[in-house]
Design an enzyme around this catalytic site. Structure first.
Site: not given
Lengths: 139, 139
Positions: B8, B81, B130
């Site tokens: 994502h 992010h 991440e």
């Protein structure tokens, strides 16, 4: 209109060469394209593949590059835009304009060789959004 | 380590409700999850599906939310992010640290219920990154 594939995220960098080393040696990318100039957009471009989407590395090209300002504000580089696919670029432009979103200029040929346009980040929750026509023969 | 799926992109927003309306009514998203609180990360979260990846909308939750500063600098929201999947979170942490990249804290449970960690944007070309363990049974 239906939300299409997340074709790529655009990541600005002061040095594509340095970014290639990062994506290859640290992030573990195994498929990285050859960098090429896209003078019409004022950027040098390099695509890095993930299994399901691409990272588009963009470096300023020429004095008038539209990303000089971004790199001045973010000297290490950073997330620049997000790109979604649509089946018909002109229908998409009409759709976004009908929703009151500001389309930045006329559709023009993008890095994948199909027509693209950008939508103003102020109308996209702060995200500079590229809309591209899906290349023929893919997916 | 091999670069995994782009699970994502994280998009910060001052209002998940307003962002849901944007993604549904303007961008045409048809699958949008229920928003939920993730107190351990100090954010309220909502996932929007594209055909091949997700958008993670994040809104500050509580006084100590780590994204208050981001929203203060970007009142309309923006790209926050990028998240890649790995098969083994502990092996990934060892890998990144071995490359000299700063891992921010110990792995902890993320929005998909698997362990995640973040890597400092200064070591990731300006991109807060991440890393998440792929949920069992997916892909």
């Amino acid at each position: 209109m239906k939300l299409g594939r997340l074709n790529h995220i655009g990541v600005a960098t002061p040095s594509i060469d340095a970014s290639i080393a990062l994506y290859r040696d640290v992030l573990g990318a195994t498929t990285i394209g050859e960098p090429f100039d896209l003078p019409a957009q004022g950027v040098k471009v390099c695509f890095v593949d993930t299994p399901n989407a691409q990272i588009e590395l963009i470096e300023p090209l020429g004095e008038a590059s539209p990303i000089h300002g971004f790199i001045a504000k973010n000297p290490a580089g950073g997330q620049h835009h997000v790109c979604y696919e649509v089946p018909d670029i002109h229908a998409a432009k009409t759709w976004f304009e009908g929703k009151g979103a500001r389309v930045l200029g006329e559709p023009r040929i993008g890095a994948h060789g199909t027509l693209v346009f950008f939508v103003h980040p102020k109308d996209m929750g702060g995200v500079l959004t590229e809309i591209m026509e899906t290349p023929a023969g893919t997916h």
